[in-house]
Design an enzyme around this catalytic site. Structure first.
Site, PDB file in Angstrom:
ATOM      1  N   GLY A  96      52.329  48.639  59.202  1.00 50.43           N
ATOM      2  CA  GLY A  96      51.228  47.734  58.919  1.00 50.43           C
ATOM      3  C   GLY A  96      50.769  47.828  57.478  1.00 50.43           C
ATOM      4  O   GLY A  96      51.572  48.029  56.555  1.00 50.43           O
ATOM      5  N   SER A  97      49.478  47.712  57.272  1.00 48.35           N
ATOM      6  CA  SER A  97      48.942  47.586  55.918  1.00 48.35           C
ATOM      7  C   SER A  97      49.016  48.865  55.092  1.00 48.35           C
ATOM      8  O   SER A  97      48.774  48.825  53.881  1.00 48.35           O
ATOM      9  CB  SER A  97      47.492  47.095  55.987  1.00 48.35           C
ATOM     10  OG  SER A  97      47.452  45.768  56.456  1.00 48.35           O
ATOM     11  N   THR A  98      49.328  50.010  55.698  1.00 50.94           N
ATOM     12  CA  THR A  98      49.522  51.210  54.878  1.00 50.94           C
ATOM     13  C   THR A  98      50.701  51.017  53.927  1.00 50.94           C
ATOM     14  O   THR A  98      50.746  51.628  52.855  1.00 50.94           O
ATOM     15  CB  THR A  98      49.754  52.457  55.746  1.00 50.94           C
ATOM     16  OG1 THR A  98      50.916  52.262  56.559  1.00 50.94           O
ATOM     17  CG2 THR A  98      48.553  52.750  56.624  1.00 50.94           C
ATOM     18  N   LYS A 106      51.233  48.552  52.150  1.00 49.50           N
ATOM     19  CA  LYS A 106      50.800  47.825  50.956  1.00 49.50           C
ATOM     20  C   LYS A 106      50.730  48.733  49.729  1.00 49.50           C
ATOM     21  O   LYS A 106      50.818  48.257  48.587  1.00 49.50           O
ATOM     22  CB  LYS A 106      49.450  47.164  51.220  1.00 49.50           C
ATOM     23  CG  LYS A 106      49.533  46.015  52.232  1.00 49.50           C
ATOM     24  CD  LYS A 106      48.169  45.484  52.642  1.00 49.50           C
ATOM     25  CE  LYS A 106      48.300  44.363  53.665  1.00 49.50           C
ATOM     26  NZ  LYS A 106      47.003  43.885  54.183  1.00 49.50           N
TER      27      LYS A 106
END
Length: 484
Positions: free
Chosen positions: A213-215, A217
């Protein structure tokens, strides 16, 4: 000598020769295979004839051996706080092949490693005294993570960024390795554990990669800065909101529709976890540049040993532009273990340099002399010090002003990144909650990097978030590590 006798003599000699060849073949070629066979009972008898060596955590043994009553196996393995350390030790069983550190160092622990032999052992043929395995695990950090995860299904890893020492490897739900040590009772326990839908035997921290997920990014932002796509985390990006996935009619939404994500800076985009920014950034970079950065952090490494072999965290190949956009937010076919995401934070916390993560500091003989010493682990530069410094600053904004507020620690500098990864077809199942972070004590200077995933908990779907579920676990572990 008549012809019949001569022929019989030749045949007899040929048969004798064939027997000698066969005996030689068995003795020198097949003998080792037979000796090493899992079905050779003598191996188990020899292994458990004497107490095994031990696995050490925080200066104390978390393993032991106990005498058995009856049978031909004189001893069996025992564990102290077995559930707490199962993801570290694994198990040594009279019935099943050893796992984790018990498996990696089984020759040291059962005394068959050639490095353990003394001159007298060689002369007498006696098995050497077993050695010990000294881990880098910090008991306080391990317990903090285990207690904080509690009844949830998840995992956590903590690393010292300066040394690469793995301070904690937690996987829940756990199991008691003692239940598998005795051949007379292991079968029933094995059946129960392997049929459990929560898969307690799976080491989720090292051996279950899932969408980050957004980790992820953080990896995309590192690639953008290192490749000059943007000059700093405070430069405005070219990021329309909503962002339409290339070649589709699908607009990518943000979790918070009112967040200031249009053309947001990297700092703001991390603070509010803006999907449009990082999806567009991934497409602008291109999959090859993004994959190269991911691989520098450790993705696609098929031989990641700590020394337990971790499953490969994956950044995919041969994607179209819309799929590349989705990788920018840690979806599509991107997967990562908690170990991998802890490595990302550790590298950024250490000025862009990743020290090889390891959970064994020494392997010793029975007298304590080192056979292996891993205190001086190798390192490699992942990103420049400038990029690392900028991303540290942006991660601090996430905790101080953004989605990672539950990780704040008094008198410590904390930076992090939340993530909520889709799970199931059309996100039909409960999402995964992630948090990856670093912290530094303002008084002692101690540092730690942590990654946590919560796969499933009792929380309502609407309450599943990296900040709500995973950040408090990371906070507990970081606090324990900073106290020393």
């Amino acid at each position: 000598m008549n012809k019949t006798i001569r022929r019989a003599s030749v045949l007899t000699l040929l048969l004798v020769f064939a027997l000698l060849v066969r005996a030689t073949w068995v003795q020198f070629y097949e003998g080792r295979a037979l000796a090493d066979s899992k079905d050779n009972r003598r191996n188990a008898i020899e292994t458990y004839a004497e107490p095994l060596g031990n696995i050490i955590v925080g200066g104390r043994s978390v393993t032991g051996s106990a005498a058995t009553e009856g049978g031909d196996l004189a001893h069996k393995r025992t564990y102290k706080n077995g559930k707490l350390y199962a993801a570290v030790t694994g198990y040594a069983s009279q019935a099943y092949a050893p796992t984790q550190l018990e498996g990696v160092y089984q020759d040291v622990l059962n005394g068959t490693d050639p490095r353990l032999k003394t001159v007298m052992d060689t002369v007498t043929g006696k098995r050497a005294e077993p050695g010990n395995v000294v881990t880098t695990i910090d008991p306080a950090v391990q317990k903090a993570g285990f207690d904080a995860l509690g009844e949830t299904k998840g995992a956590a890893v903590a690393i010292d960024p300066k040394t690469g020492e793995i301070l904690s490897v937690v996987s829940t739900p756990s199991y008691d390795p003692t239940s598998l040590t005795d051949a007379n009772t292991a079968g029933e326990a094995w059946k129960k554990l392997t049929e459990d839908p929560d898969k307690p035997l799976t080491n989720r921290a090292l051996r279950q990669p899932l969408p980050p997920g957004s980790t992820f990014k953080l990896v995309v932002a590192a690639a953008a800065l290192e490749n000059g796509l943007y000059g700093s985390v405070d430069e405005r990006t070219d990021s329309p909101d909503p962002y339409r996935l290339p070649g589709t009619t699908t607009d990518l939404s943000n979790e918070n529709p009112s967040a200031p994500c249009e053309n947001a800076t990297i700092r703001t985009a991390l603070q509010y976890s803006c999907n449009n920014v990082f999806a567009k950034m991934a497409v602008d970079l291109g999959q090859d540049e993004l994959r190269a950065m991911a691989e520098r952090f450790g993705f696609n490494d098929t031989s990641q040993d700590v020394p337990v072999r971790a499953y490969t965290s994956v950044f995919p190949k041969d994607m179209n532009s819309s799929s590349t956009a989705l990788t920018g937010i840690g979806q599509f076919d991107v997967t990562a273990t908690p170990l991998q995401m802890a490595m990302v934070s550790a590298a950024l916390a250490n000025g862009g340099e990743l020290v090889s993560p390891h959970m064994v500091s020494q392997v010793t003989d029975s007298g304590g002399d080192a056979l292996e010493d891993h205190s001086d682990a190798g390192s490699k530069r992942i990103v420049s010090a400038g990029t690392a410094d900028q991303l540290q600053s942006a991660m601090r904004t996430v905790v101080d002003e953004g989605t990672g507020s539950n990780a704040k620690i008094p008198r410590a500098t904390v930076g992090g990144k939340t993530g909520t990864a889709q799970h199931g077809e059309n996100n039909s199942k409960t999402p995964y909650a992630w948090f990856t972070s670093y912290a530094e004590s303002e008084s002692s200077g101690r540092e730690v990097a942590v990654a946590v995933i919560v796969e499933q908990s009792d929380a309502a779907r609407s309450e599943v978030s990296g900040n709500g579920l995973a950040a408090p676990v990371a906070k507990a572990m970081m606090e324990a590590a900073l106290k020393g």
